[in-house]
Design an enzyme around this catalytic site. Structure first.
Site, PDB file in Angstrom:
ATOM      1  N   SER A  15       0.895  -1.166   0.132  1.00 33.94           N
ATOM      2  CA  SER A  15       0.071   0.030   0.004  1.00 33.94           C
ATOM      3  C   SER A  15       0.946   1.077   0.030  1.00 33.94           C
ATOM      4  O   SER A  15       2.011   1.013   0.229  1.00 33.94           O
ATOM      5  CB  SER A  15      -1.022  -0.025   1.416  1.00 33.94           C
ATOM      6  N   SER A 140       9.696  10.211   9.425  1.00 35.08           N
ATOM      7  CA  SER A 140       8.514  11.296   9.173  1.00 35.08           C
ATOM      8  C   SER A 140       9.092  12.753   9.905  1.00 35.08           C
ATOM      9  O   SER A 140      10.076  12.764  10.365  1.00 35.08           O
ATOM     10  CB  SER A 140       7.236  10.918   9.827  1.00 35.08           C
ATOM     11  N   TYR A 153       3.719   7.572  18.010  1.00 32.46           N
ATOM     12  CA  TYR A 153       4.126   7.641  16.691  1.00 32.46           C
ATOM     13  C   TYR A 153       5.611   8.641  16.507  1.00 32.46           C
ATOM     14  O   TYR A 153       6.459   8.188  16.084  1.00 32.46           O
ATOM     15  CB  TYR A 153       3.062   8.276  15.629  1.00 32.46           C
ATOM     16  N   LYS A 157       9.295   7.153  15.667  1.00 32.56           N
ATOM     17  CA  LYS A 157       9.985   7.886  14.438  1.00 32.56           C
ATOM     18  C   LYS A 157      11.337   8.541  14.947  1.00 32.56           C
ATOM     19  O   LYS A 157      12.574   8.434  14.500  1.00 32.56           O
ATOM     20  CB  LYS A 157       9.292   8.693  13.675  1.00 32.56           C
ATOM     21  N   THR A 188      -2.072   8.737   1.520  1.00 28.70           N
ATOM     22  CA  THR A 188      -1.827   7.248   1.460  1.00 28.70           C
ATOM     23  C   THR A 188      -3.174   6.964   2.599  1.00 28.70           C
ATOM     24  O   THR A 188      -3.893   7.842   2.885  1.00 28.70           O
ATOM     25  CB  THR A 188      -0.832   6.726   2.071  1.00 28.70           C
TER      26      THR A 188
HETATM   27  N1  LIG Z   1       1.401   8.889   4.858  1.00 30.50           N
HETATM   28  C1  LIG Z   1       1.956  10.065   5.494  1.00 30.50           C
HETATM   29  O1  LIG Z   1       1.492  10.997   5.446  1.00 30.50           O
HETATM   30  C2  LIG Z   1       3.380   9.609   5.864  1.00 30.50           C
HETATM   31  C3  LIG Z   1       4.224  10.538   6.343  1.00 30.50           C
HETATM   32  C4  LIG Z   1       5.407  10.439   7.093  1.00 30.50           C
HETATM   33  C5  LIG Z   1       5.922   9.102   7.204  1.00 30.50           C
HETATM   34  N2  LIG Z   1       5.080   7.785   6.725  1.00 30.50           N
HETATM   35  C6  LIG Z   1       5.574   6.842   6.785  1.00 30.50           C
HETATM   36  O2  LIG Z   1       5.526   5.993   5.565  1.00 30.50           O
HETATM   37  C7  LIG Z   1       5.444   4.712   5.757  1.00 30.50           C
HETATM   38  C8  LIG Z   1       4.340   3.871   4.902  1.00 30.50           C
HETATM   39  O3  LIG Z   1       3.006   4.408   5.214  1.00 30.50           O
HETATM   40  P1  LIG Z   1       1.996   4.821   4.281  1.00 30.50           P
HETATM   41  O4  LIG Z   1       1.729   6.165   4.213  1.00 30.50           O
HETATM   42  O5  LIG Z   1       2.346   4.113   2.853  1.00 30.50           O
HETATM   43  O6  LIG Z   1       0.817   4.039   4.960  1.00 30.50           O
HETATM   44  P2  LIG Z   1      -0.147   2.761   4.561  1.00 30.50           P
HETATM   45  O7  LIG Z   1      -0.693   2.954   3.107  1.00 30.50           O
HETATM   46  O8  LIG Z   1      -0.941   2.729   5.801  1.00 30.50           O
HETATM   47  O9  LIG Z   1       0.953   1.775   4.312  1.00 30.50           O
HETATM   48  C9  LIG Z   1       1.446   1.107   5.432  1.00 30.50           C
HETATM   49  C10 LIG Z   1       2.244  -0.105   4.944  1.00 30.50           C
HETATM   50  O10 LIG Z   1       2.821  -0.899   6.203  1.00 30.50           O
HETATM   51  C11 LIG Z   1       2.400  -2.070   6.375  1.00 30.50           C
HETATM   52  N3  LIG Z   1       2.305  -2.651   7.712  1.00 30.50           N
HETATM   53  C12 LIG Z   1       1.611  -2.242   8.745  1.00 30.50           C
HETATM   54  N4  LIG Z   1       1.856  -2.959   9.535  1.00 30.50           N
HETATM   55  C13 LIG Z   1       2.359  -3.809   9.331  1.00 30.50           C
HETATM   56  C14 LIG Z   1       3.062  -5.048   9.951  1.00 30.50           C
HETATM   57  N5  LIG Z   1       2.851  -5.192  11.462  1.00 30.50           N
HETATM   58  N6  LIG Z   1       3.867  -5.867   9.377  1.00 30.50           N
HETATM   59  C15 LIG Z   1       4.276  -5.481   8.049  1.00 30.50           C
HETATM   60  N7  LIG Z   1       3.592  -4.485   7.394  1.00 30.50           N
HETATM   61  C16 LIG Z   1       2.946  -3.684   8.080  1.00 30.50           C
HETATM   62  C17 LIG Z   1       1.119  -2.200   5.416  1.00 30.50           C
HETATM   63  O11 LIG Z   1       0.818  -3.485   5.022  1.00 30.50           O
HETATM   64  P3  LIG Z   1      -0.005  -4.567   5.511  1.00 30.50           P
HETATM   65  O12 LIG Z   1      -1.421  -3.799   6.223  1.00 30.50           O
HETATM   66  O13 LIG Z   1      -0.598  -5.501   4.535  1.00 30.50           O
HETATM   67  O14 LIG Z   1       0.875  -5.492   6.585  1.00 30.50           O
HETATM   68  C18 LIG Z   1       1.061  -1.144   4.636  1.00 30.50           C
HETATM   69  O15 LIG Z   1       1.536  -1.918   3.368  1.00 30.50           O
HETATM   70  C19 LIG Z   1       5.069   4.532   7.288  1.00 30.50           C
HETATM   71  O16 LIG Z   1       6.470   4.260   8.105  1.00 30.50           O
HETATM   72  C20 LIG Z   1       4.698   5.979   7.702  1.00 30.50           C
HETATM   73  O17 LIG Z   1       4.919   6.080   9.205  1.00 30.50           O
HETATM   74  C21 LIG Z   1       3.781   8.305   6.073  1.00 30.50           C
END
Ligand SMILES: NC(=O)c1ccc[n+]([C@@H]2O[C@H](COP(=O)([O-])OP(=O)(O)OC[C@H]3O[C@@H](n4cnc5c(N)ncnc54)[C@H](OP(=O)(O)O)[C@@H]3O)[C@@H](O)[C@H]2O)c1
Length: 263
Positions: A15, A140, A153, A157, A188
């Site tokens: 995702s 982040s 969170y 981080k 996302t």
């Molecule tokens: N979106 C933002 O605004 C933002 C900003 C800064 C940083 N980030 C960081 O970016 C990264 C990706 O997040 P995203 O925004 O792409 O969110 P997302 O769409 O919710 O994706 C999260 C991903 O992490 C996986 N995941 C969650 N728990 C897991 C577990 N226990 N074991 C293995 N995989 C797991 C999920 O896969 P499954 O559910 O299939 O396991 C999914 O593929 C994260 O570290 C997040 O903190 C996001």
């Protein structure tokens, strides 16, 4: 780092940012291992890549630390080596400290901090033995500043960055490179999947998240940063000001944080 024919392991590839990174690395000609819990979603991502036979689907829960050695052995059996690990899997949180159970704090730390630490330690001996390897760590803006409703969170981080910053100093002379990525808001599923204080899902697409930068554009930036072996990079919109304010005018940053209206 030229990613053609390199083997890169991306967590959270089912995702959002991890999925976009998979497509970006695939376009570069990398061979990729994609992990997350949902095998069906990983298979969908694999099929959408330009050369699906170059992608290994490896379902993995990043909190199941004891499974990592076996998972890594599968990668070595399949590709014979690993060149890069992208620690991207993560989960967010939407609750005040006073309303957050310790179990939720623990779960967020396990997914965002202990999981990446355990994965990094699983592959590190291989990188050291080969005298090369790259860690890309998805932190982040909240790895740099503290904002309300994100205590666990932010903590996870900050910890993730501290750990990999220390590791960077240890392994630089061994040919290992680390790129820490601090995105602001990215469009996302992150807010939908975020945990509330009782462990249930927030299940809301927050406006800031919906209006964030696209995961595809971010993935291109991360790829570029990895290629140039940048130590630390920031991507986002006006929220990036928080990083600089915290560094140069922390009292102003803290005043702003007090007034942030988030649920
Ligand atoms: N979106 C933002 O605004 C933002 C900003 C800064 C940083 N980030 C960081 O970016 C990264 C990706 O997040 P995203 O925004 O792409 O969110 P997302 O769409 O919710 O994706 C999260 C991903 O992490 C996986 N995941 C969650 N728990 C897991 C577990 N226990 N074991 C293995 N995989 C797991 C999920 O896969 P499954 O559910 O299939 O396991 C999914 O593929 C994260 O570290 C997040 O903190 C996001």
């Amino acid at each position: 780092m030229d990613y053609r024919d390199k083997v890169v392991w991306i967590t959270g590839a089912s995702s959002g940012i991890g999925e976009a990174l998979t497509y970006a690395f695939a376009q570069e000609g990398a061979r990729i291992v994609i992990s997350a819990r949902r095998a069906k979603e990983l298979e969908r991502v694999r099929q959408a890549c330009p050369a699906p036979d170059q992608i290994l689907v490896l379902p993995l829960d990043v909190t199941a630390f004891e499974s990592f050695a076996g998972a890594f052995q599968k990668i070595l059996n399949h590709f014979g080596k690993l060149d890069g690990l992208v620690n991207n899997a993560g989960i967010s949180q939407r609750s005040k400290v006073v309303d957050t159970s310790l179990e939720v704090d623990q779960q967020v730390m396990n997914v965002n901090f202990m999981g990446p630490v355990a994965l990094t330690k699983t592959v590190l001996p291989h990188f050291l033995a080969r005298g090369t390897g790259q860690f890309i760590v998805i932190s982040s803006v909240t790895g740099k500043v503290g904002i309300p409703y994100r205590s666990a969170y932010c903590a996870s981080k900050h910890a993730l960055q501290g750990f990999h910053e220390a590791l960077r100093a240890e392994v630089h002379d061994a040919g290992i490179r680390i790129t820490i990525v601090c995105p602001g808001y990215v469009a996302t599923q992150v807010s939908i999947n975020a945990l509330k204080g009782d462990g249930s899902k927030h299940a809301i697409m927050d406006q800031n998240t919906a209006e964030g930068i696209s995961a595809t554009i971010l993935a291109q930036g991360i790829l570029q940063a990895g290629r140039k072996e940048k130590a630390e990079v920031y991507f986002g919109k006006k929220e990036l000001a928080g990083i600089y304010l915290m560094r140069f005018a922390p009292s102003i940053a803290r005043r702003i944080a007090r007034n942030i209206k988030v649920r």
